[in-house]
Design an enzyme around this catalytic site. Structure first.
Site, mmCIF file in Angstrom:
data_model
loop_
_atom_site.group_PDB
_atom_site.id
_atom_site.type_symbol
_atom_site.label_atom_id
_atom_site.label_comp_id
_atom_site.label_asym_id
_atom_site.label_seq_id
_atom_site.Cartn_x
_atom_site.Cartn_y
_atom_site.Cartn_z
ATOM 1 N N PHE A 161 9.803 4.040 16.765
ATOM 2 C CA PHE A 161 8.623 3.100 15.811
ATOM 3 C C PHE A 161 8.954 1.557 15.456
ATOM 4 C CE2 PHE A 161 9.607 7.588 14.131
ATOM 5 C CZ PHE A 161 8.655 7.552 14.088
ATOM 6 N N LYS A 213 5.099 11.061 15.831
ATOM 7 C CA LYS A 213 5.269 9.694 16.502
ATOM 8 C C LYS A 213 3.482 9.305 16.494
ATOM 9 C CE LYS A 213 5.818 6.304 19.248
ATOM 10 N NZ LYS A 213 6.374 5.454 19.533
ATOM 11 N N LEU A 259 -2.762 -5.030 7.587
ATOM 12 C CA LEU A 259 -4.471 -5.281 6.723
ATOM 13 C C LEU A 259 -4.250 -6.716 7.692
ATOM 14 C CD1 LEU A 259 -3.655 -4.881 3.014
ATOM 15 C CD2 LEU A 259 -4.074 -3.296 4.492
ATOM 16 N N CYS A 269 0.931 0.614 22.865
ATOM 17 C CA CYS A 269 0.550 2.266 22.373
ATOM 18 C C CYS A 269 -0.542 2.701 21.031
ATOM 19 C CB CYS A 269 1.925 1.388 21.382
ATOM 20 S SG CYS A 269 3.297 1.208 21.765
ATOM 21 N N ARG A 337 -0.175 -5.334 28.315
ATOM 22 C CA ARG A 337 -1.131 -4.569 28.759
ATOM 23 C C ARG A 337 -1.782 -4.739 27.233
ATOM 24 N NH1 ARG A 337 4.476 -0.828 28.639
ATOM 25 N NH2 ARG A 337 4.478 -2.442 27.798
HETATM 26 C C1 UGA Z 1 3.520 -0.367 17.221
HETATM 27 C C2 UGA Z 1 4.151 0.172 16.719
HETATM 28 O O1 UGA Z 1 4.081 -0.211 15.345
HETATM 29 C C3 UGA Z 1 5.273 1.115 16.921
HETATM 30 O O2 UGA Z 1 6.037 1.198 15.830
HETATM 31 C C4 UGA Z 1 5.304 2.011 17.554
HETATM 32 O O3 UGA Z 1 6.589 2.052 17.682
HETATM 33 C C5 UGA Z 1 5.105 1.196 18.646
HETATM 34 O O4 UGA Z 1 3.591 0.876 18.549
HETATM 35 C C6 UGA Z 1 5.293 2.410 20.125
HETATM 36 O O5 UGA Z 1 4.594 3.492 20.441
HETATM 37 O O6 UGA Z 1 6.391 2.041 20.893
HETATM 38 P P1 UGA Z 1 3.056 -2.351 18.350
HETATM 39 O O7 UGA Z 1 2.281 -2.321 19.698
HETATM 40 O O8 UGA Z 1 4.325 -3.145 19.204
HETATM 41 O O9 UGA Z 1 3.929 -1.272 17.642
HETATM 42 O O10 UGA Z 1 2.089 -3.363 18.432
HETATM 43 P P2 UGA Z 1 2.518 -3.794 16.722
HETATM 44 O O11 UGA Z 1 2.936 -4.410 16.036
HETATM 45 O O12 UGA Z 1 1.835 -2.595 15.604
HETATM 46 O O13 UGA Z 1 0.536 -4.042 17.000
HETATM 47 C C7 UGA Z 1 -0.761 -3.044 17.105
HETATM 48 C C8 UGA Z 1 -1.579 -4.456 17.089
HETATM 49 O O14 UGA Z 1 -2.734 -3.890 16.460
HETATM 50 C C9 UGA Z 1 -2.278 -5.528 17.849
HETATM 51 O O15 UGA Z 1 -2.775 -6.026 19.124
HETATM 52 C C10 UGA Z 1 -1.358 -6.099 16.425
HETATM 53 O O16 UGA Z 1 -2.371 -7.445 16.922
HETATM 54 C C11 UGA Z 1 -2.667 -5.477 16.063
HETATM 55 N N1 UGA Z 1 -2.640 -6.196 14.854
HETATM 56 C C12 UGA Z 1 -1.599 -5.711 14.084
HETATM 57 C C13 UGA Z 1 -3.446 -5.979 14.127
HETATM 58 O O17 UGA Z 1 -4.617 -6.588 14.117
HETATM 59 N N2 UGA Z 1 -3.458 -6.077 12.267
HETATM 60 C C14 UGA Z 1 -2.506 -6.310 11.871
HETATM 61 O O18 UGA Z 1 -2.045 -6.921 10.643
HETATM 62 C C15 UGA Z 1 -1.580 -5.618 12.361
#
Ligand code: UGA
Length: 447
Positions: A161, A213, A259, A269, A337
């Site tokens: 996670f 997951k 948020l 992911c 990516r």
């Molecule tokens: C995500 C999950 O958060 C992890 O828990 C999971 O382990 C991981 O995928 C995975 O499956 O390996 P990650 O892809 O590193 O993690 O990125 P996130 O931090 O979740 O962000 C995802 C997207 O949402 C990004 O484009 C980010 O900019 C966007 N985001 C995130 C927002 O636009 N607003 C937010 O408040 C948070």
């Protein structure tokens, strides 16, 4: 299903572990397990990645990873090898952390998992436990068991996670651990490897663990689609999304995480896993229209941001110079990516804009004339800093929330632009401050 407190029930003894694949998941996982005192061998077949690791250089941008790896190499709890077969010699636990890219139909491509399992199968020590750490479709633990074809070897699902950019923190201090297997004892043993985290341990069957997951990532994606949609609503009713989200976040059932509205969610992911879960649902004959809506809404978000840039350029970007700040899918990673930033920059270029881009992780990667060589950046003009990117531009588009963009000298930016205008797709900047400096400002859901 059993929930345990891992610190009380887990056994904190040193184990021998092999980790196959030194990517965004494998490397932090190996370093964390070594930090907890296990003896870890990390197998990486990519020669340049392996050479970088051996010379103490991290092949990915990840806060704190270099120190964690260096510490474990020094204490000899972590070593590297090019051979998966060598890594599994004497390993009680073998973590498969290989990529699971997306097939054309949205399903996960399991060929790397399958070939890794095939490669090491015969070499596993008697009674070894194989752990699926990669995000894999429901039923994959059984598939890996069949590929290995050994009754003494058990396969456990232990989804990861961690978030890119905070992988080390997330690995050392996870909110929870999930382990799933038909053999509950094997699952609990895998949980025990992480006893030092003290995190709640959910022991369940493999199918449930694999579903957890996908359901987690799909929930986060849906939450973000909702937030982005509310931001769009704020714009039409004249509300301010930042205060709306404050009002939501204080409700403990909603919480403050995830948020922040943005240009759309991306990365390796969330997009992949939502499509995979939708595929899984379709195959099983289940109508998951809510998830389909969240995915569709994310595409609409990209369209809305492009429209904002067009509006800032009086209706069309054709022949107009546009500055893009940020290319990675979020800040504090070098990962592009499935990045909404790259996608939006590409769409602007396809509409005829001259797109001058800057991202702290890509500058210097390309020749000085700005001609990019990476496939995903073709058609974009790379610039060395935010000012160069803004030179001659009619609008600056903030697409990734790099903190350094807050501290740019906006008077200088305004002076080099054709006309000072900002589309802030991350709501990173203070609208009042930049307006005072003469910019027009458009955020996401902000007044
Ligand atoms: C995500 C999950 O958060 C992890 O828990 C999971 O382990 C991981 O995928 C995975 O499956 O390996 P990650 O892809 O590193 O993690 O990125 P996130 O931090 O979740 O962000 C995802 C997207 O949402 C990004 O484009 C980010 O900019 C966007 N985001 C995130 C927002 O636009 N607003 C937010 O408040 C948070």
């Amino acid at each position: 299903m059993t929930i345990r407190s891992n610190s009380r029930h887990g056994r904190n003894e040193s184990r021998t572990v092999a980790v196959i694949g030194a990517g965004y998941v494998g490397l932090p996982t190996a370093a964390t397990l070594a930090h907890f005192g296990h003896r870890v061998v990390l197998a990486e077949r990519d020669e340049s990645r392996l050479a970088a690791l051996r010379s103490g250089k991290m092949p990915i941008v990840e806060a704190g990873l270099d120190d964690l790896v260096a510490e474990s190499v020094l204490t000899r709890t972590l070593r590297f090898t090019a051979s998966a077969v060598e890594a599994v010699q004497g390993a009680e636990f073998v973590f498969l952390c290989v990529p699971t890219p997306q097939s054309d139909d949205g399903s996960a491509d399991l060929s790397y998992v399958e070939s890794a399992a095939k490669e090491v199968g015969e070499q596993l020590m008697p009674g070894a436990i194989v752990v699926n750490k990669s995000t894999v479709p429901v039923g994959s633990a059984t598939m890996v068991e069949e590929v290995i074809g050994r009754p003494d070897v058990r396969v456990v699902s232990n989804p990861e996670f961690l978030r890119e950019g905070s992988a080390v923190q997330d690995s050392l201090h996870p909110d929870r651990l999930v382990v799933g297997a038909d053999d509950a004892q094997a699952a609990a043993l895998v949980g025990g490897l992480f006893a030092a985290t003290g995190a709640p341990l959910i022991v369940t069957d493999a199918t449930t663990s694999e579903t957890i997951k996908y359901a987690s990532n799909a929930f986060l994606a849906t939450k973000l689609s909702y937030v982005n949609a509310v931001a769009g609503l704020c714009e039409v009713v004249g509300a301010d999304v930042r205060d709306v989200m404050l009002g939501l976040g204080y409700d403990k059932r909603i919480g403050f995480e995830f948020l922040r509205p943005g240009p759309g969610w991306g990365g390796s992911c969330l997009p992949k896993d939502t499509r995979a879960l939708l595929h899984i649902a379709r195959e099983a004959g289940y109508d998951f229209s809510l998830l389909a809506g969240a995915i569709d809404s994310n595409e609409q978000q990209l369209v809305r941001v492009v429209a904002k840039v067009e509006a800032a350029c009086r209706g069309s970007v054709e022949g107009v110079t546009v500055a893009v700040w940020g290319l990675t899918f979020k800040a504090n990673t070098d990962d592009r990516r499935d990045s909404p930033s790259v996608e939006i920059a590409g769409r602007l270029a396809a509409l005829g804009a001259v797109v001058q881009v800057f991202d702290p992780t890509v500058s210097g990667e390309f020749p000085a004339d700005g001609e990019t060589v990476a496939d995903d950046l073709r058609g974009l003009q790379l610039r060395a800093d935010p000012y160069e990117a803004a030179t001659g531009a009619s609008v600056v588009v903030v697409l990734t929330e790099w903190d350094e963009f807050r501290w740019v000298d906006f008077t200088r930016v305004a002076s080099v632009m054709a006309s000072p205008s900002i589309v802030d797709a991350r709501n990173l900047l203070d609208p009042a401050a930049v307006r005072r400096m003469g910019f027009t400002y458009d955020g996401i859901g902000r007044r």
